[in-house]
Design an enzyme around this catalytic site. Sequence first.
Site, mmCIF file in Angstrom:
data_model
loop_
_atom_site.group_PDB
_atom_site.id
_atom_site.type_symbol
_atom_site.label_atom_id
_atom_site.label_comp_id
_atom_site.label_asym_id
_atom_site.label_seq_id
_atom_site.Cartn_x
_atom_site.Cartn_y
_atom_site.Cartn_z
ATOM 1 N N ASP A 1 0.811 -1.218 0.000
ATOM 2 C CA ASP A 1 0.000 0.000 0.000
ATOM 3 C C ASP A 1 0.845 1.268 0.000
ATOM 4 O OD1 ASP A 1 0.999 -0.377 2.553
ATOM 5 O OD2 ASP A 1 -0.930 -0.704 3.492
ATOM 6 N N GLU B 1 -9.596 -1.602 5.225
ATOM 7 C CA GLU B 1 -10.268 -1.295 6.483
ATOM 8 C C GLU B 1 -11.516 -2.170 6.653
ATOM 9 O OE1 GLU B 1 -8.750 0.434 8.532
ATOM 10 O OE2 GLU B 1 -8.324 2.498 7.942
ATOM 11 N N HIS C 1 -7.246 -4.395 10.138
ATOM 12 C CA HIS C 1 -6.959 -4.151 8.723
ATOM 13 C C HIS C 1 -5.662 -4.833 8.298
ATOM 14 C CE1 HIS C 1 -4.807 -0.132 9.782
ATOM 15 N NE2 HIS C 1 -3.878 -0.888 9.236
ATOM 16 N N ASN D 1 -7.687 -2.426 14.188
ATOM 17 C CA ASN D 1 -9.070 -2.771 13.827
ATOM 18 C C ASN D 1 -9.115 -3.988 12.894
ATOM 19 O OD1 ASN D 1 -8.066 -1.730 11.474
ATOM 20 N ND2 ASN D 1 -9.481 -0.010 11.338
HETATM 21 C C1 GLP Z 1 -0.388 0.437 8.584
HETATM 22 C C2 GLP Z 1 -0.046 -0.383 7.355
HETATM 23 C C3 GLP Z 1 -0.290 -1.853 7.589
HETATM 24 C C4 GLP Z 1 0.335 -2.284 8.903
HETATM 25 C C5 GLP Z 1 -0.344 -1.543 10.023
HETATM 26 C C6 GLP Z 1 0.165 -1.942 11.397
HETATM 27 O O1 GLP Z 1 -1.707 0.844 8.623
HETATM 28 N N1 GLP Z 1 -0.784 0.026 6.212
HETATM 29 O O2 GLP Z 1 0.245 -2.598 6.503
HETATM 30 O O3 GLP Z 1 0.191 -3.663 9.076
HETATM 31 O O4 GLP Z 1 -0.085 -0.156 9.834
HETATM 32 O O5 GLP Z 1 1.363 -1.307 11.649
HETATM 33 P P1 GLP Z 1 2.320 -1.597 12.861
HETATM 34 O O6 GLP Z 1 3.124 -2.775 12.465
HETATM 35 O O7 GLP Z 1 3.151 -0.360 12.970
HETATM 36 O O8 GLP Z 1 1.484 -1.835 14.063
#
Ligand code: GLP
Length: 237
Positions: free
Chosen positions: A65, A139, A134, A132
Site C-alpha cells: 500500500d 479497512e 486491517h 481494527n
Molecule cells: C499500517 C499499514 C499496515 C500495517 C499496520 C500496522 O496501517 N498500512 O500494513 O500492518 O499499519 O502497523 P504496525 O506494524 O506499525 O502496528
Amino acid sequence: MKIYSNDNYEHMSICAADILCEAIRPNCVLGLATGSTPVGMYSELIRRYEAGKLDFRNVTTVNLDEYVGLRPSNEQSYRHFMNEHLFDRINIDKERTFVPDGSSDPELECKKYNDLLSSLTIDVQVLGIGHNGHIGFNEPSDEFSKLTHAVRLSPSTIKANSRFFASPSDVPISAITMGIGQIFAAKRILLLVSGKEKAEIVERALFGPITPKVPASVLQLHGDLVVVGDEAALSRI
Ligand code: GLP
C-alpha cells in the site's frame, strides 16, 4: 495455520527472517509490508545480506500500500520507508521493487498495480495487522475487496499512524491498497504480530468469525498461513 510464538520482538524478527529466507531465491516475488512490526525482520535480512548469506539480485518485491498524495520522495511515504529500512541497504534492483505511487492519479495507479499483480505470483506475502484488523489498508467493510483500490482511512487508523507524522492532521486521509483477493492469492502468508495492544485483535482475527468487519479474519481460510509473534501479541490464543 502455523503459529510461532517467540519470547520477544528480537526473537520473532529472527524467526520471521528464517521463514522469509526459505523463499528468497532468484526470480522469487516477495510481498512486503510497512509499519513498525516488520522493521526487525528487515534489519535481520540486511544483517544476513552483509554477512554474504543472502542475494537479492533477481528478487522482485511488491508492497501492499501507499498513502494517496505523498510523493515517493516524501519522508512519510511507504516508498521512502522501504528504501530506508531495506532496499537501499541490500543488492536489490530498485526497478524490481514496486510500491504504488501515491502522487499519481489514484484510479490510474490502481489499474497499473492491478496489471502488475495479475502478471506475477507472490511467493510470500508479509503482513502486519492494524488495531481494527486491517491488512494493507483494507479497512473493516461490508465486503472483502478483490483488487487494488483507493480507500478512505478510518479515524482509528489515522490516529494510530499519526505517530509517524508531525501531527494527526498531516496524515493523508486516503490510501491505495492491494485488495484482499490479491493478498490471499499469495502462495504463503507471513503474518507478523507484536505487542500486548495487538493481543485482542489477533485473537479475533485468527479465531473469531470470518467477516469483512475484521479483514484479517479471511486469513483463516488460507492454506498456508504462518503467524510469527511475540508472547505479548499471542497472549490470548
Ligand atoms: C499500517 C499499514 C499496515 C500495517 C499496520 C500496522 O496501517 N498500512 O500494513 O500492518 O499499519 O502497523 P504496525 O506494524 O506499525 O502496528
